[in-house]
Scaffold this active site. Structure first.
Site, PDB file in Angstrom:
ATOM      1  CB  SER A  31      -0.834   0.077   1.277  1.00  0.00           C
ATOM      2  OG  SER A  31      -1.463  -1.124   1.530  1.00  0.00           O
ATOM      3  CG  HIS A  62      -3.771  -2.712  -3.280  1.00  0.00           C
ATOM      4  ND1 HIS A  62      -2.604  -3.287  -2.871  1.00  0.00           N
ATOM      5  CD2 HIS A  62      -4.318  -2.177  -2.182  1.00  0.00           C
ATOM      6  CE1 HIS A  62      -2.454  -3.123  -1.571  1.00  0.00           C
ATOM      7  NE2 HIS A  62      -3.480  -2.450  -1.130  1.00  0.00           N
ATOM      8  CG  HIS A  84      -4.566  -7.899  -0.061  1.00  0.00           C
ATOM      9  ND1 HIS A  84      -4.625  -6.942  -1.046  1.00  0.00           N
ATOM     10  CD2 HIS A  84      -3.524  -7.576   0.746  1.00  0.00           C
ATOM     11  CE1 HIS A  84      -3.640  -6.062  -0.846  1.00  0.00           C
ATOM     12  NE2 HIS A  84      -2.967  -6.433   0.229  1.00  0.00           N
ATOM     13  CE1 TYR A  86      -8.500  -6.744   1.284  1.00  0.00           C
ATOM     14  CE2 TYR A  86      -6.650  -7.387   2.678  1.00  0.00           C
ATOM     15  CZ  TYR A  86      -7.228  -6.516   1.767  1.00  0.00           C
ATOM     16  OH  TYR A  86      -6.529  -5.424   1.333  1.00  0.00           O
ATOM     17  CD  GLU A  87      -8.226  -7.823  -3.286  1.00  0.00           C
ATOM     18  OE1 GLU A  87      -8.695  -7.396  -4.346  1.00  0.00           O
ATOM     19  OE2 GLU A  87      -6.995  -7.911  -3.072  1.00  0.00           O
ATOM     20  CB  ALA A 114       1.019  -1.138   4.915  1.00  0.00           C
ATOM     21  CG  MET A 212      -4.727  -7.442   6.730  1.00  0.00           C
ATOM     22  SD  MET A 212      -6.158  -6.452   6.280  1.00  0.00           S
ATOM     23  CE  MET A 212      -6.419  -5.535   7.809  1.00  0.00           C
ATOM     24  CB  SER A 213      -0.107  -8.867   2.205  1.00  0.00           C
ATOM     25  OG  SER A 213       0.883  -8.012   2.718  1.00  0.00           O
ATOM     26  CG  ASN A 236      -1.639   1.121  11.945  1.00  0.00           C
ATOM     27  OD1 ASN A 236      -1.440   0.786  10.782  1.00  0.00           O
ATOM     28  ND2 ASN A 236      -2.109   0.287  12.852  1.00  0.00           N
ATOM     29  CG  HIS A 248      -7.819   1.383   3.616  1.00  0.00           C
ATOM     30  ND1 HIS A 248      -6.776   0.497   3.560  1.00  0.00           N
ATOM     31  CD2 HIS A 248      -7.927   1.907   2.362  1.00  0.00           C
ATOM     32  CE1 HIS A 248      -6.276   0.466   2.328  1.00  0.00           C
ATOM     33  NE2 HIS A 248      -6.963   1.324   1.588  1.00  0.00           N
TER      34      HIS A 248
HETATM   35  N1  HPA Z   1      -3.341  -4.437  11.070  1.00  0.00           N
HETATM   36  C1  HPA Z   1      -3.336  -5.185   9.950  1.00  0.00           C
HETATM   37  N2  HPA Z   1      -2.876  -4.742   8.784  1.00  0.00           N
HETATM   38  C2  HPA Z   1      -2.378  -3.499   8.753  1.00  0.00           C
HETATM   39  C3  HPA Z   1      -2.347  -2.666   9.876  1.00  0.00           C
HETATM   40  C4  HPA Z   1      -2.854  -3.169  11.118  1.00  0.00           C
HETATM   41  O1  HPA Z   1      -2.859  -2.489  12.149  1.00  0.00           O
HETATM   42  N3  HPA Z   1      -1.790  -1.503   9.491  1.00  0.00           N
HETATM   43  C5  HPA Z   1      -1.472  -1.635   8.178  1.00  0.00           C
HETATM   44  N4  HPA Z   1      -1.834  -2.822   7.720  1.00  0.00           N
END
Ligand code: HPA
Length: 396
Positions: A31, A62, A84, A86-87, A114, A212-213, A236, A248
């Site tokens: 990302s 993406h 991903h 989750y898609e 990320a 998530m990847s 974050n 997001h």
């Molecule tokens: N959790 C999961 N995936 C992420 C996060 C998070 O806090 N930040 C960026 N991608």
């Protein structure tokens, strides 16, 4: 034939009909890093839609295409956008791009992503070099009949993130004055962010950052014998570590803010991968460019000399080289383009002495890292690097 392999071969054929480029390094942009592709001297692009059967991402930010070109001297394929789990794609589709890039020729997979930081010493905006991973929730991408053409049934995962590549990334970060954390990344399925209780659990498990990847791609690439490295942008602090709810948009904004430094790190690292791969220009003299490694023979070349003076009276000479080379990798021949900037201080202007000592990649590639006390204690038989006896029954 195995339907997963069949689909991969069809994608490869569809790709090859359109693109004649052999990358050495595959880069996956996470990302916010989409713009990284601007740092590549682009030779060709291929929209994912143009590859028959190729999974196309639906996530904003993406956008999906392969970019082929050079970073420094290194031929790369860069994925701008990934899919991903989750898609809703089957896990075999999620790892298809990594497998395809291996088939294109890439030996190194350079992943970026990320993440949310879990290690209490991390800050939003930090970069983390992956040393290991946890993926106990996303399905293993190797489930199903093994594709023997790609790798063994029970691949070892002790050293997924290549030590030599990690050292190079650390060196590149130090040279660029970019702080770099190291740690363990966990892939959860998403798309919801984690709950604070899940984050506490992951912390107890020794996880430093969550996303998530990546891990499924790394497992599939390791299965195929690729050398892998990954840098995560900690966008974050993970859920429950601050009072702020996660969005997001916030993650995307933080990734955008970190992007310039991230790009520098990825670029510097990618360039130095030329040494790992053995691509190096060893000498430039009287119009000759001599190369070693996968590059076998210079077919055509031209170079322009640029001289620049500084206030101290020193003159710097740059040679911009543009050469067509025959590369020989295994038995395959391919034309590749090399462009490089050379720089050295000229002492006698008439006859610039090229004192650039060739960059050596003499260090043996040691994928062996001593097992530390961190290694989990297994009550099972120690897993050896030998292939385990393969019964087709999955080991439970
Ligand atoms: N959790 C999961 N995936 C992420 C996060 C998070 O806090 N930040 C960026 N991608």
């Amino acid at each position: 034939m195995n339907p997963v392999y069949d689909k991969l071969l069809k994608c490869y054929e569809s790709f090859r009909q359109k693109i004649d480029f052999k990358p050495e390094v595959a880069i996956v942009l996470g990302s916010g890093l989409g713009d990284y592709a601007d740092d590549i001297r682009v030779e060709a692009e291929l929209d994912y839609h143009e590859i028959e059967g190729f999974p196309v991402s639906t996530v904003p930010g993406h956008a999906g295409k392969f970019i082929f070109g050079y970073v420094g001297q290194v031929p790369v394929v860069c994925m701008k956008g990934r899919v991903h789990y989750y898609e809703g794609y089957p896990i075999s589709d999620v790892v298809l791009p990594a497998r395809l890039m291996k088939m294109m020729g890439a030996k190194i997979l350079f992943l970026t992503n990320a993440s949310g930081g879990i290690n209490p010493s991390f800050h939003a905006g930090d970069f983390m070099l992956l040393t290991d991973h946890v993926s106990l929730w996303a399905p293993n991408p190797l489930i199903g009949a093994n594709i023997d053409e790609l790798g063994v049934r029970f691949p070892d995962m002790t050293h997924v993130y290549d030590l030599e590549l990690r050292d190079l990334i650390k060196e590149a970060a130090a040279e660029q004055n970019i702080g770099l954390q190291e740690g363990v990344y966990a892939q959860l399925t998403g798309p919801s962010f984690e709950s604070p209780a899940e984050i506490r659990l992951l912390h107890q498990l020794g996880v430093d950052a969550v996303g998530m990847s990546t891990v499924v791609e790394a497992i599939a690439a390791n299965h195929m014998g690729m050398r892998i490295c990954c840098i995560s942008c900690v966008c974050n602090l993970a859920a429950g570590m601050t009072d702020n709810p996660l969005t997001h948009e916030e993650v995307q904004e933080a990734a955008n803010a970190a992007a310039p430094l991230f790009r520098t790190l990825v670029t510097e690292e990618s360039k130095s991968l030329g040494n790992v791969l053995g691509i190096k220009v060893t000498h430039l003299d009287s119009g000759k460019v001599l190369c070693e490694g996968p590059i076998a023979e210079v077919k055509e070349k031209s170079y322009t000399e640029v001289l620049e003076g500084n206030e101290a009276g020193e003159t710097t000479a740059y040679y911009q080289i543009d050469a067509w080379l025959d590369t020989s990798v295994g038995n395959e021949y391919q034309a590749a383009r090399l462009m490089a900037d050379f720089e050295w201080y000229v002492e006698e202007e008439e006859n610039p002495d090229i004192s650039d000592e060739p960059v050596t990649s003499e260090e043996p590639v040691t994928s062996e890292e001593p097992i530390t006390s961190e290694e989990p204690v297994t009550s099972e038989e120690p897993v050896t690097s030998e292939e385990p006896v393969t019964s087709e029954e999955p080991v439970t």
